[in-house]
Design an enzyme around this catalytic site. Structure first.
Site, PDB file in Angstrom:
ATOM      1  N   THR A  62       0.833  -1.207   0.000  1.00 45.55           N
ATOM      2  CA  THR A  62       0.000   0.000   0.000  1.00 45.55           C
ATOM      3  C   THR A  62       0.867   1.256   0.000  1.00 45.55           C
ATOM      4  O   THR A  62       2.008   1.229   0.492  1.00 45.55           O
ATOM      5  CB  THR A  62      -0.902  -0.008   1.255  1.00 45.55           C
ATOM      6  OG1 THR A  62      -1.461   1.287   1.435  1.00 45.55           O
ATOM      7  CG2 THR A  62      -0.128  -0.339   2.516  1.00 45.55           C
ATOM      8  N   ASP A  63       0.292   2.362  -0.490  1.00 48.13           N
ATOM      9  CA  ASP A  63       1.024   3.637  -0.429  1.00 48.13           C
ATOM     10  C   ASP A  63       1.203   4.105   1.012  1.00 48.13           C
ATOM     11  O   ASP A  63       2.020   4.979   1.294  1.00 48.13           O
ATOM     12  CB  ASP A  63       0.311   4.720  -1.268  1.00 48.13           C
ATOM     13  CG  ASP A  63      -1.128   5.012  -0.847  1.00 48.13           C
ATOM     14  OD1 ASP A  63      -1.655   4.333   0.057  1.00 48.13           O
ATOM     15  OD2 ASP A  63      -1.727   5.930  -1.441  1.00 48.13           O
ATOM     16  N   GLU A  64       0.435   3.507   1.939  1.00 50.93           N
ATOM     17  CA  GLU A  64       0.490   3.979   3.320  1.00 50.93           C
ATOM     18  C   GLU A  64       1.823   3.653   3.996  1.00 50.93           C
ATOM     19  O   GLU A  64       2.131   4.193   5.057  1.00 50.93           O
ATOM     20  CB  GLU A  64      -0.690   3.409   4.116  1.00 50.93           C
ATOM     21  CG  GLU A  64      -2.004   3.824   3.488  1.00 50.93           C
ATOM     22  CD  GLU A  64      -3.216   3.511   4.333  1.00 50.93           C
ATOM     23  OE1 GLU A  64      -3.079   3.394   5.556  1.00 50.93           O
ATOM     24  OE2 GLU A  64      -4.301   3.382   3.742  1.00 50.93           O
ATOM     25  N   TYR A  77      -1.452  -0.664  11.072  1.00 50.97           N
ATOM     26  CA  TYR A  77      -1.703  -1.307   9.774  1.00 50.97           C
ATOM     27  C   TYR A  77      -0.541  -1.055   8.811  1.00 50.97           C
ATOM     28  O   TYR A  77       0.023  -1.986   8.246  1.00 50.97           O
ATOM     29  CB  TYR A  77      -3.015  -0.786   9.161  1.00 50.97           C
ATOM     30  CG  TYR A  77      -3.151  -1.087   7.679  1.00 50.97           C
ATOM     31  CD1 TYR A  77      -3.329  -2.396   7.228  1.00 50.97           C
ATOM     32  CD2 TYR A  77      -3.072  -0.067   6.727  1.00 50.97           C
ATOM     33  CE1 TYR A  77      -3.438  -2.673   5.868  1.00 50.97           C
ATOM     34  CE2 TYR A  77      -3.187  -0.328   5.366  1.00 50.97           C
ATOM     35  CZ  TYR A  77      -3.367  -1.632   4.945  1.00 50.97           C
ATOM     36  OH  TYR A  77      -3.464  -1.913   3.601  1.00 50.97           O
ATOM     37  N   LYS A 121       2.180  -3.614   7.055  1.00 54.02           N
ATOM     38  CA  LYS A 121       2.392  -3.765   5.610  1.00 54.02           C
ATOM     39  C   LYS A 121       3.865  -3.504   5.270  1.00 54.02           C
ATOM     40  O   LYS A 121       4.443  -4.188   4.419  1.00 54.02           O
ATOM     41  CB  LYS A 121       1.485  -2.810   4.825  1.00 54.02           C
ATOM     42  CG  LYS A 121       0.003  -3.112   4.923  1.00 54.02           C
ATOM     43  CD  LYS A 121      -0.381  -4.483   4.393  1.00 54.02           C
ATOM     44  CE  LYS A 121      -0.251  -4.594   2.880  1.00 54.02           C
ATOM     45  NZ  LYS A 121      -0.743  -5.928   2.396  1.00 54.02           N
TER      46      LYS A 121
HETATM   47  N1  LIG Z   1      -8.382  -1.444  -0.095  1.00 57.80           N
HETATM   48  C1  LIG Z   1      -7.433  -0.573  -0.410  1.00 57.80           C
HETATM   49  O1  LIG Z   1      -7.705   0.626  -0.608  1.00 57.80           O
HETATM   50  C2  LIG Z   1      -5.997  -1.041  -0.572  1.00 57.80           C
HETATM   51  C3  LIG Z   1      -5.066  -0.146  -1.126  1.00 57.80           C
HETATM   52  C4  LIG Z   1      -3.755  -0.587  -1.291  1.00 57.80           C
HETATM   53  C5  LIG Z   1      -3.383  -1.862  -0.901  1.00 57.80           C
HETATM   54  N2  LIG Z   1      -4.305  -2.697  -0.347  1.00 57.80           N
HETATM   55  C6  LIG Z   1      -3.881  -4.054   0.021  1.00 57.80           C
HETATM   56  O2  LIG Z   1      -4.548  -4.929  -0.855  1.00 57.80           O
HETATM   57  C7  LIG Z   1      -4.814  -6.173  -0.207  1.00 57.80           C
HETATM   58  C8  LIG Z   1      -6.293  -6.483  -0.313  1.00 57.80           C
HETATM   59  O3  LIG Z   1      -7.035  -5.415   0.285  1.00 57.80           O
HETATM   60  P1  LIG Z   1      -8.625  -5.468   0.352  1.00 57.80           P
HETATM   61  O4  LIG Z   1      -9.098  -4.089   0.533  1.00 57.80           O
HETATM   62  O5  LIG Z   1      -9.127  -6.292  -0.765  1.00 57.80           O
HETATM   63  O6  LIG Z   1      -8.809  -6.259   1.727  1.00 57.80           O
HETATM   64  P2  LIG Z   1     -10.034  -7.123   2.269  1.00 57.80           P
HETATM   65  O7  LIG Z   1      -9.992  -6.922   3.749  1.00 57.80           O
HETATM   66  O8  LIG Z   1     -11.281  -6.825   1.525  1.00 57.80           O
HETATM   67  O9  LIG Z   1      -9.631  -8.620   1.927  1.00 57.80           O
HETATM   68  C9  LIG Z   1      -8.614  -9.309   2.586  1.00 57.80           C
HETATM   69  C10 LIG Z   1      -8.833 -10.786   2.341  1.00 57.80           C
HETATM   70  O10 LIG Z   1      -7.730 -11.487   2.920  1.00 57.80           O
HETATM   71  C11 LIG Z   1      -8.256 -12.574   3.687  1.00 57.80           C
HETATM   72  N3  LIG Z   1      -7.270 -12.814   4.757  1.00 57.80           N
HETATM   73  C12 LIG Z   1      -6.957 -12.003   5.800  1.00 57.80           C
HETATM   74  N4  LIG Z   1      -5.979 -12.554   6.534  1.00 57.80           N
HETATM   75  C13 LIG Z   1      -5.678 -13.742   5.951  1.00 57.80           C
HETATM   76  C14 LIG Z   1      -4.742 -14.762   6.254  1.00 57.80           C
HETATM   77  N5  LIG Z   1      -3.929 -14.676   7.302  1.00 57.80           N
HETATM   78  N6  LIG Z   1      -4.677 -15.830   5.428  1.00 57.80           N
HETATM   79  C15 LIG Z   1      -5.510 -15.937   4.355  1.00 57.80           C
HETATM   80  N7  LIG Z   1      -6.414 -15.011   4.047  1.00 57.80           N
HETATM   81  C16 LIG Z   1      -6.502 -13.918   4.823  1.00 57.80           C
HETATM   82  C17 LIG Z   1      -9.607 -12.123   4.177  1.00 57.80           C
HETATM   83  O11 LIG Z   1     -10.443 -13.210   4.504  1.00 57.80           O
HETATM   84  C18 LIG Z   1     -10.111 -11.328   2.970  1.00 57.80           C
HETATM   85  O12 LIG Z   1     -10.771 -12.161   2.052  1.00 57.80           O
HETATM   86  C19 LIG Z   1      -4.329  -6.008   1.234  1.00 57.80           C
HETATM   87  O13 LIG Z   1      -3.063  -6.596   1.320  1.00 57.80           O
HETATM   88  C20 LIG Z   1      -4.248  -4.506   1.421  1.00 57.80           C
HETATM   89  O14 LIG Z   1      -3.245  -4.176   2.359  1.00 57.80           O
HETATM   90  C21 LIG Z   1      -5.611  -2.316  -0.166  1.00 57.80           C
END
Ligand SMILES: NC(=O)c1ccc[n+]([C@@H]2O[C@H](COP(=O)([O-])OP(=O)(O)OC[C@H]3O[C@@H](n4cnc5c(N)ncnc54)[C@H](O)[C@@H]3O)[C@@H](O)[C@H]2O)c1
Length: 345
Positions: free
Chosen positions: A128-130, A152, A156
């Site tokens: 993430t950009d964070e 968080y 990451k």
């Molecule tokens: N949502 C955003 O704006 C954003 C932006 C940049 C990066 N990200 C990154 O993208 C990824 C997905 O984000 P998202 O918003 O889809 O998240 P989300 O919370 O919707 O989905 C996360 C998924 O991971 C699964 N999960 C969690 N812990 C787990 C584990 N230990 N083993 C197996 N499965 C596990 C959960 O059941 C869920 O299905 C994350 O790594 C997040 O840090 C998200």
């Protein structure tokens, strides 16, 4: 060109399930394996269109479980990995700063170790950009220091350090993507956009942190998926790539746009004391030249993508209503917003 099987961890979550769809459409002959722990944010309904699809296989389990992970790599002959699995919510990380370490740090190491042992060809860790912290002006570049400011983003950044170490120590062919704030269908309604859309639809108050002037760079989920796919196919081992939409808006602006699209009054907005306090980053913004050099650019028009997203929630109460009415969701809302929203909860 990717052949073999692709393992998509966290594929039942928001971006992961969109990526499964994105990938399946473009690689119709490839086997897609999803490993997901089905935490509160994971939802098999996000992947229902793959029920009975012979190319697709779902494994329930945690990425930090070496037995589960090794079993999948061995049985499925995994050649490519995209790791989405994580505890993904900043606000929850303020309530439980330690609970995310298994998923966001240990699990990354377990996946990388298996990838190395089983000779995986390419591995993308979705970050993430964070991890950069906040920037008041200008843009973050990939070689800027990682200065996370919440549990968080620190988790990451820890996951990214695992990638860096495995690339150097074991030659694991891994890359990192740093995506900005993502929006689109199937986002769990705790994050600002679906949280506000679903509450506004029910005529409930929208709790805006502080003055609402925090700036985020909004990225449509399909563009995020395209960026990750380009890095998986063309990225260089050991490198990180910024994936940003180039759509900077304050949280207050975004909230007013959502209310406008829904035809709801701005009187629904409640400015509440910022529960993230000093840890609430003022602004994120990314220089995406490195991903552009691989051939990626965000294609979505922000207004169209926001309208389509709002429309999706309006049209899919059968997806979000069972979530927002569930006791675990309500318990979280009471715990996090109860002290400030009071009767408006
Ligand atoms: N949502 C955003 O704006 C954003 C932006 C940049 C990066 N990200 C990154 O993208 C990824 C997905 O984000 P998202 O918003 O889809 O998240 P989300 O919370 O919707 O989905 C996360 C998924 O991971 C699964 N999960 C969690 N812990 C787990 C584990 N230990 N083993 C197996 N499965 C596990 C959960 O059941 C869920 O299905 C994350 O790594 C997040 O840090 C998200």
């Amino acid at each position: 060109m990717v052949t073999g099987s692709i393992l998509i961890t966290g594929g039942a979550g928001f971006i992961g399930s969109n990526f499964v769809r994105y990938w399946a459409e473009r690689h119709p002959d490839q086997r897609i394996i999803v490993l997901d722990a089905l935490t509160y944010a994971g939802n098999l309904a996000n992947l229902s269109e793959f029920d009975g699809d012979a190319r697709f296989r779902f494994y329930p389990g945690r990425i930090e479980d070496p037995t589960v992970v090794s079993g999948i790599f061995r049985c499925e002959k995994v050649t490519h990995v995209v790791n989405f699995a994580a505890e993904s919510h900043n606000d929850r990380s303020m309530l439980d700063p330690t609970g995310l370490i298994g998923s966001n740090v240990t699990g990354v190491s377990v996946l990388l170790e298996a990838a190395s042992r089983y000779g995986v060809e390419r591995f993308v860790h979705v970050s993430t950009d964070e991890v950069y912290g906040q920037i008041h002006s200008g843009l973050f570049r990939e070689d800027d220091p990682l200065l996370p400011r919440t549990p968080y983003s620190a988790g990451k950044a820890g996951g990214e350090m695992q990638v860096r170490a495995h690339v150097i120590a074991f030659g694991t062919p891994a890359m990192v993507t740093r995506g900005s704030n993502t929006f689109g269908p199937y986002q769990y309604p705790e994050k600002i956009l679906p949280f506000f859309i679903t509450r506004a639809l029910d005529g409930k108050a929208l709790p805006l942190y502080g003055d609402g002037r925090q700036v985020r760079d909004w990225l449509f989920v399909e563009d995020h998926c395209a960026g990750i796919a380009v890095v998986l196919e063309k990225g260089q081992k050991g490198e990180a790539y910024n994936i940003g939409g180039g759509n900077e808006f304050t949280n207050a602006d975004l909230t007013r746009r959502v209310l406008g699209l829904l035809g709801k009054p701005e009187s629904l907005i409640r400015h509440i004391p910022d529960p993230r306090g000093a840890a609430h980053d003022a602004r994120y913004a990314l220089d995406t030249a490195k991903a552009a050099a691989l051939g990626w650019s965000p294609g979505a028009d922000f207004d169209d993508a926001l309208e389509a997203t709002v429309r999706w929630y309006v049209d899919h109460p059968s997806w979000w209503r069972p979530i927002v009415e569930s006791e675990p969701y309500q318990a979280y809302i009471r715990r996090y917003y109860g002290p400030t929203l009071g009767a408006d909860l």
